[in-house]
Design a protein around this motif. Structure first.
Motif, PDB file in Angstrom:
ATOM      1  N   HIS A  29     -19.125  23.477 -11.984  1.00 11.05           N
ATOM      2  CA  HIS A  29     -20.045  22.474 -12.497  1.00 11.05           C
ATOM      3  C   HIS A  29     -19.473  21.245 -11.870  1.00 11.05           C
ATOM      4  N   GLY A  30     -20.226  20.089 -12.302  1.00 15.90           N
ATOM      5  CA  GLY A  30     -19.954  18.706 -11.559  1.00 15.90           C
ATOM      6  C   GLY A  30     -18.551  18.302 -11.461  1.00 15.90           C
ATOM      7  N   TYR A  31     -18.031  18.321 -12.798  1.00 17.52           N
ATOM      8  CA  TYR A  31     -16.730  17.832 -13.039  1.00 17.52           C
ATOM      9  C   TYR A  31     -15.853  18.587 -12.225  1.00 17.52           C
ATOM     10  N   GLN A  35     -12.878  17.512  -9.742  1.00 11.77           N
ATOM     11  CA  GLN A  35     -11.235  18.011 -10.054  1.00 11.77           C
ATOM     12  C   GLN A  35     -10.696  18.844  -8.804  1.00 11.77           C
ATOM     13  N   GLU A  49     -17.287   9.300  -8.668  1.00  8.69           N
ATOM     14  CA  GLU A  49     -17.836  10.084  -9.421  1.00  8.69           C
ATOM     15  C   GLU A  49     -19.361   9.916  -9.566  1.00  8.69           C
ATOM     16  N   TYR A  53     -23.626  13.042  -8.390  1.00  7.97           N
ATOM     17  CA  TYR A  53     -25.011  13.521  -8.846  1.00  7.97           C
ATOM     18  C   TYR A  53     -25.985  13.228  -7.988  1.00  7.97           C
ATOM     19  N   ASN A  74     -13.788  25.723 -20.685  1.00 11.19           N
ATOM     20  CA  ASN A  74     -13.689  25.337 -21.883  1.00 11.19           C
ATOM     21  C   ASN A  74     -15.104  25.813 -22.703  1.00 11.19           C
ATOM     22  N   ARG A  76     -18.059  25.263 -22.403  1.00  8.65           N
ATOM     23  CA  ARG A  76     -19.268  24.078 -22.583  1.00  8.65           C
ATOM     24  C   ARG A  76     -20.191  24.508 -22.136  1.00  8.65           C
ATOM     25  N   ARG A  77     -21.504  24.176 -22.326  1.00  9.10           N
ATOM     26  CA  ARG A  77     -22.607  24.424 -21.493  1.00  9.10           C
ATOM     27  C   ARG A  77     -22.639  23.184 -20.445  1.00  9.10           C
TER      28      ARG A  77
ATOM     29  N   LEU B  24     -21.686  15.488 -19.931  1.00  5.84           N
ATOM     30  CA  LEU B  24     -20.544  16.248 -19.979  1.00  5.84           C
ATOM     31  C   LEU B  24     -19.397  15.736 -19.208  1.00  5.84           C
ATOM     32  N   HIS B  25     -19.967  15.516 -17.849  1.00  8.08           N
ATOM     33  CA  HIS B  25     -18.785  15.012 -17.052  1.00  8.08           C
ATOM     34  C   HIS B  25     -18.161  13.801 -17.684  1.00  8.08           C
ATOM     35  N   ALA B  27     -17.658  13.426 -20.730  1.00  6.20           N
ATOM     36  CA  ALA B  27     -16.726  13.732 -22.153  1.00  6.20           C
ATOM     37  C   ALA B  27     -15.425  14.646 -21.464  1.00  6.20           C
ATOM     38  N   GLU B  28     -15.939  15.288 -20.400  1.00  2.79           N
ATOM     39  CA  GLU B  28     -14.632  15.954 -19.680  1.00  2.79           C
ATOM     40  C   GLU B  28     -13.558  14.884 -19.220  1.00  2.79           C
ATOM     41  N   LYS B  29     -13.924  14.006 -18.703  1.00  2.00           N
ATOM     42  CA  LYS B  29     -13.026  13.070 -17.858  1.00  2.00           C
ATOM     43  C   LYS B  29     -12.341  12.124 -19.098  1.00  2.00           C
ATOM     44  N   GLU B  32      -9.820  14.375 -20.346  1.00  2.00           N
ATOM     45  CA  GLU B  32      -8.564  14.536 -19.610  1.00  2.00           C
ATOM     46  C   GLU B  32      -7.673  13.463 -19.730  1.00  2.00           C
ATOM     47  N   ARG B  50     -15.089   4.229 -14.600  1.00  2.00           N
ATOM     48  CA  ARG B  50     -14.884   4.963 -13.231  1.00  2.00           C
ATOM     49  C   ARG B  50     -15.986   5.553 -12.866  1.00  2.00           C
TER      50      ARG B  50
END
Lengths: 112, 908
Positions: A29-31, A35, A49, A53, A74, A76-77, B24-25, B27-29, B32, B50
């Motif tokens: 997924h994107g994140y 990473q 970042e 998208y 984790n 998550r959807r 979501l992005h 939230a994950e950031k 972290e 960021r």
């Protein structure tokens, strides 16, 4: 926090290639893509970042990647991206072009 | 592209997904960062920081899917809305003018579409073929009738080069061509049954009937709304009389199609059984007719008496109209080649003399998809004239708005120059200006549709003027709306292009420098204004010509009373009356009508004077006075006191009265022109006239003044009034002379006729004045419409002139200021501006006069008593135009004269 990684702005257009390369190994997924690029470059490259998208949308429009809802590590959807056959072909094209470019740059630098 | 489209269709879901993804992005950031030791709050803020501008990135991501073209279009439209709102006066004027122009075009076009373009509402109308024939006229130069057509019931119309075209055939042609026909899968015939007396549950009304052959409905491929349609087994002598009624009749008289099936009805007192109901959209084969009743062809033997049998046996009597359906894969040309020789062969056998053999008619196939088109023949020329007029109006509307835009573009030149010098592409700016124009035009078009709906109603009323059961159905269908939309866009592009290109001319510097105005004088604007004036002149001349025509028609000396006469028709034969009793019946009825209190006279004739001839006379054969043949005289059967009631002056002798009975000596009253032509100065009273075909000798008992008989356009023809009682006509037109409004007496008339015979419907109730106007309905319509159009055009041209002059005054404030500072008087300034106005108008006239002379020749056939190049009309139009121009130019001229020299110079 250590050293701040460099932003990937030296080679415009290389973001597409990096995403395709990342996805050619695994669906993410994107994140996760951000990473992965950061980690596998040894924290040398930091994907901006915000540009991720639009880039993902552009790749999907061209039919090189496909996004679908799934679950992250984790639980998550999230929209998980997968490279398509056309995407792999595009990756080959871009890799070759990248190789030519870096070679050309290297020649110039050596010539000095 | 396909993917893009799919994106469009579920764009809402896509953008929701994108939002969720980005969240979501973040939230994950944040998680972290939090794990890295930051506080939760800071981590969230840092993650956002960021990422950058979330909304913008979302927008960017979305725009990847939507092409630039569309996003720019949306931008242009938004900008256009702002520009329109910023200049409300201009925008509303432009939209209003466009609405009028586009609306008028839409209305006329919809009428054309319904008359000229629409197909018959049957399956596969393209494979239908109408059979016609073409031949030389039957009348020889000597006035003798030489033709295989010995008798006929139906129409001829001119086919060019002196030839005639007709759509009627002898019955034998149907049989000849139907036998092993290689081109048609079905061939069928029909003939107008005219109005019949239809009695349903003892209630008598008048109904239009159509006689059809057994293959008619099968050939047209129509399926019934209820019951079954007429088939071959119904159409033979001696078959049970059956009828198919129209959908509307079934609803009005039976409360729905299913109730009508199996009901007994009386058609002219002959019992018929209803077997079926035609579908609602079906109106027969002629859009002008729309019959209520379809009867098998051979039932005319029952309805029209034994002499009808001759129609089926006489190969020289032409009466049946024919239509065929092409076999699949057979073209019209192919059918023509296959059938023409067969028809020729057959028709040659019917010729009885060498003269007839020399001019045999030739078969001619025409497309049947649009139906018979009697309306088309009658209205196609007027419609094209009207379409040309509204087209011109739209053209000057466009010219006008282009003009206003040019003036505005000059004002906006600075804005454009700034945009161009900041790097906007020229094409981009032109596109934006065009978008604005098309938006204006589309708004105009939308409003125009409303205007068109109103216009269509008015036009239909004008076109149907006085016609009973007029079936024209002009409506807004998709085709019409499509044309309107296309028209709007084309208009927008037309009037938008020139200003857009001019205002974005690359020479940016002068525009930036001059600022408000100055610069070179605008030639394009002057040309546009002159063109508008020329076109308005054209329309003014047209209006003048048609109004004059109408005026001439109205001032025609009728020779009889126009006002205070009530007309209505009766057909006692269809109610069961027969000769000789029918004569007594009409006479008794006349006496009763005469006794209505207030009525000053009652009479009858076999038709109204104005429509005589087209309605058929009591006698049509050869007429002789001694050995001399009387050519071109009409015979009218008239009841007692016809001349007195119609107020036709009696010059000598007596008129026809109660003394003239079926048994008494036959008498006739002749008009003055007939008397002068054939008797000179001798006294015609007591002399005899012979009706050769009837073997009847009539004594001349009176001489009347001349009358306009059979139409206003005819020169007073020679007329004979014969005693109706001595010819016992089937139908009569009664005339009542009344004090005051004749329509006040309709109730009494209906009561008296009902008392005399309840089976007899009163039809065609109309005043004499209206009956006369009906014969000139086309001229009335033209005069009204053209006047309206001309006023509209003049108005538009004046607005254009006004705008141009105002603009040029605004631009010349400095120059005028200097002149005035140097001592020019106000009058001089006014004259200077008006001189320019007149110059523009004169240029327009110089263009308009030759154009009008050429164009008016095209409408020559629609005029009466007026030359197409009538100098009076041209002069009046020119004067009206010049006065309007001066009026339009006066306001700007006054404004120029009021310029304060000091203020003007300071501004420079």
């Amino acid at each position: 926090m250590g050293r701040k990684p460099r932003k990937n702005d030296s080679l415009p257009g290389s973001l597409d290639m990096l995403i395709l390369r990342t996805l050619s190994g695994r669906d993410l997924h994107g994140y996760g893509i951000v990473q992965f690029i950061q980690q596998s470059s040894g924290n040398e490259l930091l994907v901006e970042e915000g540009s991720l998208y639009p880039a993902l949308q552009r790749l999907e429009l061209n039919g090189w990647i496909d996004g679908d809802w799934g679950l992250t590590a984790n639980n998550r959807r999230a929209r998980i991206y997968r490279i398509t056959a056309a995407g792999r072909k595009q990756l080959t094209v871009e890799t070759r072009r990248y190789a030519q470019l870096t070679l050309a740059i290297a020649r110039v630098m050596e010539g000095e | 592209m396909l993917r893009r489209l799919r994106y469009w269709t579920n764009s809402a879901r896509r953008s929701e997904a994108l939002r969720e993804e980005i969240e979501l992005h973040l939230a994950e950031k944040a998680a972290e960062l939090h794990a890295g030791g930051m506080s939760a709050e800071r981590a969230q803020a840092e993650a956002r920081r960021r990422f950058g501008n979330v909304g913008l990135k979302q927008e960017e991501s979305r725009e990847i899917w939507i092409t630039r073209f569309w996003s720019e279009l949306a931008q242009d439209i938004r900008y256009g809305c702002r520009a329109m709102a910023a200049n409300k006066a201009f925008s509303s004027l432009a939209v209003l003018l466009l609405a009028l122009g586009i609306g008028a075009n839409t209305a006329i076009y919809s009428l054309m579409e319904s008359i000229l373009l629409r197909s018959l509402p049957v399956a596969d109308p393209e494979s239908l073929v109408v059979l016609n024939w073409r031949g030389r006229p039957p009348l020889e130069g000597s006035g003798k009738w030489v033709h295989v057509v010995h008798g006929l019931q139906g129409l001829f119309w001119p086919g060019g080069k002196g030839a005639l075209i007709s759509g009627i055939f002898p019955y034998a042609v149907l049989e000849t061509l139907d036998h092993q026909n290689p081109a048609f899968s079905t061939l069928f015939g029909y003939c107008n049954g005219h109005s019949r007396n239809l009695t349903i549950r003892r209630q008598a009304t008048s109904a239009g009937a159509e006689f059809v052959t057994g293959q008619y409905f099968h050939g047209l491929a129509v399926s019934p709304a209820a019951g079954r349609l007429i088939g071959s087994e119904d159409d033979r002598p001696g078959a049970t009389p059956v009828a198919v009624i129209s959908f509307a009749t079934s609803q009005n008289r039976f409360g729905g199609p299913p109730n009508a099936i199996g009901q007994s009805i009386l058609v002219d007192s002959v019992p018929f059984t209803i077997i079926g109901v035609a579908p609602p959209e079906f109106f027969g084969v002629d859009p002008a007719m729309s019959p209520d009743l379809y009867l098998p062809l051979h039932t005319n033997l029952l309805l029209d008496g034994p002499e009808t049998a001759r129609l089926y046996s006489d190969a020289n009597f032409y009466w049946l109209e024919l239509m065929g359906r092409l076999r699949p894969g057979v073209g019209m040309a192919q059918a023509q080649t296959a059938l023409a020789p067969r028809f020729h062969q057959w028709v040659a056998t019917t010729a009885t003399t060498d003269g007839e053999r020399a001019k045999l008619p030739a078969l001619l196939l025409n497309p049947g998809a649009e139906g018979l088109g009697s309306l088309r023949r009658q209205y196609s020329k007027p419609l094209f004239v009207l379409l040309a007029m509204v087209g011109l109006i739209l053209a000057i509307t466009c010219a006008n708005i282009a003009n206003l835009q040019l003036a505005r573009a000059a004002a906006r030149r600075r804005e454009m120059a700034v945009r161009l010098s900041l790097g906007a592409g020229r094409f981009r700016v032109v596109r934006q200006l065009l978008t604005e124009s098309v938006m204006l035009a589309s708004l105009g078009g939308a409003l125009g549709v409303l205007f068109a709906i109103w216009g269509m109603r008015t036009l239909t009323v004008l076109f149907s003027h006085g016609q009973e059961n007029f079936t024209l159905r002009a409506e807004l269908n998709w085709q019409v709306l499509g044309v309107t939309a296309a028209l709007s866009v084309i208009c927008g592009l037309l009037f938008g292009l020139a200003p857009a290109i001019q205002s974005t001319r690359p020479d940016v510097m002068p525009a930036l420098k001059y600022g408000r105005g100055g610069g070179p004088r605008n030639r394009t604007q002057n040309i546009l204004v002159s063109a508008q004036i020329a076109v308005s002149f054209l329309l003014l001349v047209a209006a003048g010509l048609f109004v004059r025509t109408l005026d001439k028609l109205h001032s025609v000396q009728l020779g009889y009373a126009r006002e205070n006469i009530l007309l209505f028709s009766l057909n006692a034969r269809q109610a069961g009356h027969r000769a000789p009793e029918i004569t007594t019946f009409y006479e008794n009825l006349r006496k009763r009508l005469e006794s209505i209190p207030g009525v000053r006279g009652a009479t009858f004739s076999q038709s109204s004077l104005i429509s005589a001839g087209s309605a058929g006379g009591v006698y049509r054969g050869a007429i002789r006075i001694g050995a001399v043949t009387v050519a071109d005289a009409g015979v009218m059967g008239a009841g007692p006191h016809f001349l007195t009631t119609m107020q036709i002056p009696l010059l000598a002798g007596r008129e026809i009265d109660e003394r003239d009975q079926p048994g008494s000596a036959p008498v006739v009253v002749i008009t003055e022109r007939l008397a002068r032509t054939y008797f000179g100065n001798a006294n015609p009273l007591g002399r005899r006239i012979t009706f050769l075909d009837d073997k009847r000798e009539l004594e001349i008992v009176g001489v009347s003044a001349d009358v306009r008989y059979g139409g206003l356009r005819q020169e007073n023809p020679m007329t004979l009034f014969a005693a109706a009682s001595q010819f016992s006509p089937d139908r009569v037109t009664c005339a009542l002379r009344t004090p005051g409004d004749p329509l006040n007496y309709v109730r009494s008339v209906q009561r008296i006729v009902r008392e005399a015979d309840s089976r007899l419907p009163v039809t065609g109730v109309i005043t004499q004045a209206a009956e006369i106007d009906r014969t000139i309905s086309r001229e009335l319509m033209f005069a009204k419409l053209c006047t309206g159009f001309a006023v509209l055009a003049l108005l538009i041209a004046c607005v254009g002139l006004y705008a141009t002059m105002s603009y040029s005054v605004t631009r010349q404030v400095g120059e005028i200021g200097i002149r005035m500072a140097l001592g020019a008087r106000r009058g001089v300034v006014v004259r200077m501006i008006l001189r320019r106005v007149l110059l523009l108008a004169a240029t327009g006239l110089a263009l308009g006069v030759p154009a009008a002379l050429i164009a008016s020749r095209l409408v020559g056939s629609l005029l009466f008593g007026t030359r197409p190049d009538d100098p009076g009309t041209l002069a009046v139009a020119a004067v009206v135009l010049l006065s309007a121009a001066i009026l339009a130019g006066y306001a700007p001229a006054r404004r120029a004269a009021r310029i304060d020299p000091m203020a003007a110079l300071r501004q420079e």
